[in-house]
Write an enzyme that holds these catalytic residues in place. Structure first.
Site, PDB file in Angstrom:
ATOM      1  N   GLN A 106     -10.919   7.076  -6.520  1.00  0.00           N
ATOM      2  CA  GLN A 106     -11.489   7.503  -5.342  1.00  0.00           C
ATOM      3  C   GLN A 106     -12.874   8.368  -5.633  1.00  0.00           C
ATOM      4  O   GLN A 106     -13.188   7.964  -6.788  1.00  0.00           O
ATOM      5  CB  GLN A 106     -10.690   8.719  -4.559  1.00  0.00           C
ATOM      6  CG  GLN A 106      -9.435   8.119  -3.978  1.00  0.00           C
ATOM      7  CD  GLN A 106      -9.655   7.248  -2.613  1.00  0.00           C
ATOM      8  OE1 GLN A 106     -10.716   7.395  -2.102  1.00  0.00           O
ATOM      9  NE2 GLN A 106      -8.550   6.638  -1.936  1.00  0.00           N
ATOM     10  N   ASP A 159      -2.424   8.026  -2.840  1.00  0.00           N
ATOM     11  CA  ASP A 159      -3.908   9.006  -3.277  1.00  0.00           C
ATOM     12  C   ASP A 159      -4.174   9.561  -2.094  1.00  0.00           C
ATOM     13  O   ASP A 159      -3.457   9.642  -0.937  1.00  0.00           O
ATOM     14  CB  ASP A 159      -4.721   7.784  -3.586  1.00  0.00           C
ATOM     15  CG  ASP A 159      -4.953   6.731  -2.453  1.00  0.00           C
ATOM     16  OD1 ASP A 159      -4.099   6.671  -1.801  1.00  0.00           O
ATOM     17  OD2 ASP A 159      -6.268   6.238  -2.303  1.00  0.00           O
ATOM     18  N   HIS A 195      -7.666 -19.776  12.509  1.00  0.00           N
ATOM     19  CA  HIS A 195      -9.106 -20.412  11.659  1.00  0.00           C
ATOM     20  C   HIS A 195      -9.683 -19.081  10.755  1.00  0.00           C
ATOM     21  O   HIS A 195      -9.906 -19.598   9.793  1.00  0.00           O
ATOM     22  CB  HIS A 195     -10.048 -20.748  13.040  1.00  0.00           C
ATOM     23  CG  HIS A 195     -11.444 -20.844  12.376  1.00  0.00           C
ATOM     24  ND1 HIS A 195     -11.909 -21.694  11.806  1.00  0.00           N
ATOM     25  CD2 HIS A 195     -12.381 -19.826  12.198  1.00  0.00           C
ATOM     26  CE1 HIS A 195     -12.786 -21.845  11.115  1.00  0.00           C
ATOM     27  NE2 HIS A 195     -13.410 -20.336  11.498  1.00  0.00           N
ATOM     28  N   ASP A 203       0.855  -1.235  -0.027  1.00  0.00           N
ATOM     29  CA  ASP A 203       0.151   0.219   0.137  1.00  0.00           C
ATOM     30  C   ASP A 203       0.948   1.217   0.182  1.00  0.00           C
ATOM     31  O   ASP A 203       2.047   1.184   0.389  1.00  0.00           O
ATOM     32  CB  ASP A 203      -0.845   0.066   1.286  1.00  0.00           C
ATOM     33  CG  ASP A 203      -2.150   0.780   1.184  1.00  0.00           C
ATOM     34  OD1 ASP A 203      -2.319   1.642   0.136  1.00  0.00           O
ATOM     35  OD2 ASP A 203      -2.776   0.934   2.017  1.00  0.00           O
ATOM     36  N   GLY A 228     -11.013   4.091  -0.591  1.00  0.00           N
ATOM     37  CA  GLY A 228     -11.945   5.137   0.273  1.00  0.00           C
ATOM     38  C   GLY A 228     -13.287   4.445   0.431  1.00  0.00           C
ATOM     39  O   GLY A 228     -14.151   4.880   0.335  1.00  0.00           O
ATOM     40  N   ASP A 264      -8.422  -7.167   0.566  1.00  0.00           N
ATOM     41  CA  ASP A 264      -7.464  -7.156   1.729  1.00  0.00           C
ATOM     42  C   ASP A 264      -8.120  -6.921   2.628  1.00  0.00           C
ATOM     43  O   ASP A 264      -8.883  -5.825   2.661  1.00  0.00           O
ATOM     44  CB  ASP A 264      -6.010  -6.278   1.618  1.00  0.00           C
ATOM     45  CG  ASP A 264      -6.368  -5.022   2.010  1.00  0.00           C
ATOM     46  OD1 ASP A 264      -6.998  -4.465   1.046  1.00  0.00           O
ATOM     47  OD2 ASP A 264      -6.243  -4.322   2.964  1.00  0.00           O
ATOM     48  N   CYS A 274      -9.204 -26.159  14.082  1.00  0.00           N
ATOM     49  CA  CYS A 274     -10.316 -26.869  13.921  1.00  0.00           C
ATOM     50  C   CYS A 274     -10.002 -28.499  14.079  1.00  0.00           C
ATOM     51  O   CYS A 274     -10.613 -29.346  14.761  1.00  0.00           O
ATOM     52  CB  CYS A 274     -11.125 -26.601  12.996  1.00  0.00           C
ATOM     53  SG  CYS A 274     -11.940 -24.936  13.086  1.00  0.00           S
TER      54      CYS A 274
HETATM   55 ZN   LIG Z   1     -10.809 -23.705  11.547  1.00  0.00          ZN
END
Ligand SMILES: [Zn+2]
Length: 379
Positions: A186, A144, A332, A90, A213, A263, A306
């Site tokens: 933007q 930006d 997880h 970024d 934005g 992201d 898990c």
């Molecule tokens: Zn899991």
């Protein structure tokens, strides 16, 4: 560089393949956020094992600490953090406008005070591209102007004009070998501004386009509106990145709206408060109801947490502040996001994304608490 492999007949969802210097990325893709050169609580080996294709790093934070002299001496960010796979950085624009105390917005950047020690610094298109060149990221983002979503129309217009000018200045800067550069559209919730900004950026000719934005505190319908009004102006043959989004249900909807890259700090951020994402919505692992619940966080999940631990044990760890508890919920949640994207890709490939989307949204109960956490999240 980007290959569009298939388009879903029931929506704008796309299956693609993006080639970068450090590897090939299958899209739609979720990029875990390693703001400070690390995805909080997770190590590179487990990130890779759970299916991470590309990590996100940040210009603003990394240039403040450890500083570019250290990363330069290490041979770039990949070497410094031992991640030999793709990295997107970024530009720092978002952080300068959200974290730092701005002193003055000038023609070629922003004069601001560091959120760490108050020192006076300057970041603009030239500086942001120079830092990203030294980080040697596979994909660099333009610098930006990212104004608050509550800005007056006149301020929003000024921010778009600056974003367009700065994008052009970014394109003129030298890049690291093979580095791709993405423009950022933007314009807030103003459809005309979004269109104007997207068209101007496309005319400049970037390797991909982001919609920025969004998810800066505005209600969900405004997020989708901002995407819907900008998307038609982005070239179909290039990747599209919806920045800083979102919940699992939002990701499914954004894929359906033609977005390829995402992201978000949510999976690791809420994990540290004991919140786990499942395909039916978020649950609080700390809840008393799980005191003697010896099932995993989510039945059928293949993540390490898990496969090995119960809700009761993880709840206990979180309640006594053991690091393993927040690490396992982070494992997880990150795996949940990555597996969701893998399933989305498989369904687009099989031509069944429409049904998948309908079922997923019908089963997913949005959590107000999570949406609030999102609104307050800072990368
Ligand atoms: Zn899991």
């Amino acid at each position: 560089m980007f290959e569009l492999l298939k388009t879903d007949p029931t929506s704008k969802a796309r299956l693609g393949r993006l080639t970068t210097t450090h590897g090939i990325i299958e899209t739609p893709v979720f990029m875990p956020v390693g703001t400070q050169g690390s995805v909080k609580a997770l190590d590179p080996r487990e990130l890779r094992e759970m299916g991470t294709e590309i990590l996100l790093g940040n210009t603003y934070h990394l240039s403040l600490r450890p500083g570019m002299d250290i990363i330069r001496a290490a041979g770039g960010l990949h070497q410094f953090i031992n991640w030999p796979h793709p990295i997107l950085t970024d530009s720092g624009g978002y952080q300068v406008f959200s974290l730092a105390r701005i002193r003055k917005i000038k023609a070629h950047g922003v004069e601001f005070r560091s959120h760490l020690d108050g020192s006076l610094l300057f970041l603009g298109p030239r500086e942001a591209m120079a830092i990203q060149r030294e980080l040697r990221s596979d994909i660099a983002m333009v610098f930006d102007d990212c104004p608050p979503h509550t800005s007056a129309p006149r301020e929003m217009r000024a921010a778009v004009e600056r974003t367009k000018r700065w994008a052009e200045e970014c394109l003129e800067q030298p890049r690291a070998p093979g580095q791709l550069v993405f423009g950022i559209a933007q314009g807030g919730a103003d459809a005309a501004l979004r269109e104007d900004c997207a068209k101007a950026l496309v005319a400049l000719g970037f390797d991909g386009y982001a919609i920025g934005g969004v998810s800066v505190g505005e209600p969900e319908p405004e997020i989708f509106k901002a995407i819907d009004v900008a998307e038609p102006f982005l070239p179909a043959h290039l990747p599209r990145y919806a920045m800083g989004l979102g919940t699992p249900a939002q990701l499914v909807e954004l894929v359906a709206r033609g977005m390829d890259m995402f992201d978000c700090v949510l999976p690791t951020r809420v994990a540290r408060n004991g919140t786990a994402f499942t395909r039916k919505g978020a649950i609080s692992v700390k809840a008393g109801a799980f005191k003697a619940d010896f099932r995993p966080i989510e039945g059928g999940c293949e993540c390490y947490a898990c496969r090995h631990f119960s809700r009761a044990y993880l709840r206990h760890l979180l309640n006594v502040n053991e690091i393993l508890g927040l690490r396992m919920v982070s494992v997880h949640n990150s795996r949940m996001y990555l597996k969701l994207m893998a399933d989305i890709r498989a369904h687009i490939a099989a031509g069944t994304f429409g049904e998948f989307r309908r079922d997923f949204i019908a089963n997913y109960v949005p959590s107000r608490k999570v949406l609030l956490a999102r609104a307050n999240a800072e990368r």
